[in-house]
Design an enzyme around this catalytic site. Structure first.
Site, PDB file in Angstrom:
ATOM      1  N   GLU A 155       0.864  -1.186   0.000  1.00  0.00           N
ATOM      2  CA  GLU A 155       0.000   0.000   0.000  1.00  0.00           C
ATOM      3  C   GLU A 155       0.895   1.228   0.000  1.00  0.00           C
ATOM      4  OE1 GLU A 155      -3.131  -0.114   2.979  1.00  0.00           O
ATOM      5  OE2 GLU A 155      -3.316  -2.263   2.733  1.00  0.00           O
ATOM      6  N   HIS A 159      -8.484   9.401   4.007  1.00  0.00           N
ATOM      7  CA  HIS A 159      -8.210   8.309   3.063  1.00  0.00           C
ATOM      8  C   HIS A 159      -8.523   8.803   1.656  1.00  0.00           C
ATOM      9  CE1 HIS A 159      -8.117   4.471   1.057  1.00  0.00           C
ATOM     10  NE2 HIS A 159      -7.647   3.926   2.159  1.00  0.00           N
ATOM     11  N   ARG A 189      -0.433   8.350   2.267  1.00  0.00           N
ATOM     12  CA  ARG A 189      -1.803   8.833   2.156  1.00  0.00           C
ATOM     13  C   ARG A 189      -1.954  10.345   2.241  1.00  0.00           C
ATOM     14  NH1 ARG A 189      -4.794   4.692   5.890  1.00  0.00           N
ATOM     15  NH2 ARG A 189      -4.332   3.127   4.311  1.00  0.00           N
ATOM     16  N   HIS A 194     -10.424   9.443   7.862  1.00  0.00           N
ATOM     17  CA  HIS A 194     -10.199   7.998   8.003  1.00  0.00           C
ATOM     18  C   HIS A 194      -9.594   7.621   9.346  1.00  0.00           C
ATOM     19  CE1 HIS A 194      -9.417   3.921   6.716  1.00  0.00           C
ATOM     20  NE2 HIS A 194      -8.116   4.053   6.879  1.00  0.00           N
ATOM     21  N   ARG A 198      -0.045   8.398   9.526  1.00  0.00           N
ATOM     22  CA  ARG A 198       0.148   6.959   9.734  1.00  0.00           C
ATOM     23  C   ARG A 198       0.443   6.234   8.420  1.00  0.00           C
ATOM     24  NH1 ARG A 198      -3.269   2.758   9.014  1.00  0.00           N
ATOM     25  NH2 ARG A 198      -5.178   3.996   8.988  1.00  0.00           N
ATOM     26  N   LEU A 228      -3.813  -1.727  12.437  1.00  0.00           N
ATOM     27  CA  LEU A 228      -4.149  -3.003  13.074  1.00  0.00           C
ATOM     28  C   LEU A 228      -2.926  -3.526  13.821  1.00  0.00           C
ATOM     29  CD1 LEU A 228      -6.292  -4.851  10.338  1.00  0.00           C
ATOM     30  CD2 LEU A 228      -7.088  -3.491  12.263  1.00  0.00           C
TER      31      LEU A 228
HETATM   32  C1  SIN Z   1      -7.062   0.536   3.332  1.00  0.00           C
HETATM   33  O1  SIN Z   1      -7.297  -0.656   3.121  1.00  0.00           O
HETATM   34  O2  SIN Z   1      -6.812   1.328   2.432  1.00  0.00           O
HETATM   35  C2  SIN Z   1      -7.107   1.051   4.741  1.00  0.00           C
HETATM   36  C3  SIN Z   1      -6.058   0.416   5.546  1.00  0.00           C
HETATM   37  C4  SIN Z   1      -5.523   1.371   6.576  1.00  0.00           C
HETATM   38  O3  SIN Z   1      -6.198   2.315   6.976  1.00  0.00           O
HETATM   39  O4  SIN Z   1      -4.380   1.212   6.953  1.00  0.00           O
END
Ligand code: SIN
Length: 499
Positions: free
Chosen positions: A115, A231, A280, A341, A376, A382
């Site tokens: 990501e 997000h 992000r 988000h 973040r 998580l």
């Molecule tokens: C996402 O799947 O884009 C969100 C995951 C996150 O907030 O780290």
């Protein structure tokens, strides 16, 4: 007033709360207080996955540390980041012990994705794009097997019970049984996010900043509140009335999807050499700019080249939701826009989850343990819940019980059937307009004044109702964000000031 005596009270039943509970010794009594029902948490909505190296290879660990620090603009606490990364493997394996089935290839190897902000593929996922749902299902099942864990649903924690900077539990309000106290040796706040302070969020409706406001009212330190992460790719449906917007995981870009503006141009090359996989904060700020320049309120996610078979298999939840909305990912550009988000700041803790109040801990999104800095890194949230939940449990397991000398004195206000929805709606509009992706000094001052009036009115008219406390928590948490944003006069991470 009715009183429950226990060893530990945990407020919140997302990953931060349940994982902490499951790692506390089984001879200790635990009460979990949850505002709605056990299944309504933000953690369940997490799609992309959980970041973490399962190896002990120092190069891999160093790369995750570097990516986390870079995404956080180096405002992170490096020691906390090292703990997060180095203890990932141990805690992710513990999730597997709790029967969380991460996706694997035919040979049984764990599948990894990427990501924004990650320099390599190190994100585990489950059910394709239902990582949070699968983890929470397994942990709820594990909790049900534990006779030492009692869950109180539809119960709102109102205030901390404290004296001389020692926490003794929480006062609560239950829809059926009214007010009562939970007295405990140790209290853990794990109440999740702040999304509903804004007009649009990926968060569940229960995310109203409760833990942060409760801690703040008791004089506990909070920090980094100005850093609110947006997000980049929530599904943009202009007819939807709800605050909660459908998340389209960053993993879709991780697997190769592009961002396109309303003029059909792929634009991230103008903003960051990492393109769609920049962190992000950078991607949301770039989209904001594109929307401004092209006079529109959304851009598009283009995943058409990934093909139907792959998209259906890799992102079953997203594919199905969008199909239900009339979009086929292999044919259509998907309208997306940034929405709130993740609250990066929160209740200040050390690397054992200890707050500035004795016997009070915080974990998960409501906590600020230093790992995120100014923004973040994707899928570190998580991970944060399990690493610091494990450390809180270790600390509690080794602590002696408190010597109870506390006589709680709690005054109960009368109940009124007031409707706080207009206030919450106005709050969302002010936060979107003045405390969003781009901020100005004048806008922040205006929001502070108007939201300050809301707080003044709420405090003048106390009300023994869940909706009152929720509105108060939202307003006070919003003011903490605004004060932080006013104090930080330069742009960094997800705090972007144009004057
Ligand atoms: C996402 O799947 O884009 C969100 C995951 C996150 O907030 O780290």
């Amino acid at each position: 007033m009715h009183q429950i005596n226990t060893d530990i009270v945990i407020v919140g039943a997302g990953l931060a709360g349940l994982y902490t509970a499951l790692n506390i010794d089984s001879d200790k009594r635990i009460v979990i207080v949850v505002k709605e029902d056990l299944s309504d948490t933000n953690s369940r909505l997490a799609q992309g996955g959980i970041a973490g190296e399962l190896t002990i290879n120092p190069d891999n660990l160093d790369a995750h540390i570097k990516d986390t620090l870079t995404a956080g603009s180096f405002l992170n606490d490096e020691n906390a980041v090292r703990v997060l990364v180095n203890e990932a493997g141990k805690n992710i394996r513990r999730l597997m012990d709790f029967d969380v089935a991460f996706d694997r290839d035919d040979a049984g190897n764990v599948l990894l994705t990427q990501e924004g902000g990650h320099s390599t593929r190190r994100i585990l996922h489950a059910g394709g794009d239902s990582t949070g749902r699968d983890i929470m299902k397994a942990l709820r099942a594990e909790c049900k097997k534990r006779p030492n864990i009692q869950v109180l649903e539809n119960t709102m924690a109102l205030e901390l019970l404290h004296q001389d900077n020692i926490c003794y539990g929480v006062s609560c309000l239950n829809g059926d049984n009214g007010n009562f106290l939970v007295l405990a040796d140790h209290t853990v706040l794990a109440t999740g996010g702040i999304g509903n302070l804004y007009g649009a969020t990926t968060n569940s409706t229960s995310a109203t900043g409760d833990g942060i406001a409760i801690a703040f009212r008791a004089g506990v330190a909070v920090d980094h509140m100005e850093f609110v992460q947006f997000h980049p790719t929530a599904f943009h449906n202009e007819y939807a009335k709800h605050r909660q917007k459908f998340l389209i995981s960053e993993a879709v870009r991780g697997e190769g999807a592009h961002l396109i503006n309303s003029e059909g141009e792929r634009f991230m090359n103008k903003y960051d050499e990492r393109l769609e996989l920049a962190p992000r904060d950078k991607v949301s700020q770039a989209i904001y700019r594109e929307m401004y320049d092209t006079w529109t309120d959304h851009v598009y996610l283009d995943a058409r080249h990934l093909g139907e078979a792959f998209l259906k298999q890799r992102f079953p939840t997203i594919y199905e939701h969008l199909a239900h909305e009339g979009y086929r990912m292999e044919h259509d550009l998907i309208p997306v826009s940034p929405v709130e988000h993740f609250g990066v700041g929160g209740i200040r803790t050390d690397i054992d989850g200890k707050t500035t109040m004795n016997r009070l801990f915080a974990n998960g999104e409501c906590a600020s343990n230093g790992v995120h800095g100014a923004n973040r890194l994707a899928s570190n949230s998580l991970l944060e819940c399990i690493v610091f939940g494990g450390r809180i449990a270790d600390w509690i397991n080794q602590s002696a019980p408190a010597t109870p000398s506390f006589q709680p004195q709690v005054s109960i206000h009368t109940s009124h059937n007031y409707n706080y929805i207009p206030m919450k709606t106005k709050l969302g509009m002010l936060m979107d307009e003045y405390v969003g992706i781009v901020r100005t000094n004048d806008g922040l001052l205006l929001a502070k004044q108007q939201i300050g009036e809301m707080e003044y009115n709420l405090l003048r008219h106390p009300n023994n109702s869940k909706y009152y406390f929720e509105a108060l928590n939202m307003v006070q948490t919003a003011l903490l964000i605004i004060r932080g944003a006013l104090a930080r006069e330069t742009s960094v991470g997800c705090h972007y000031r144009i004057n």
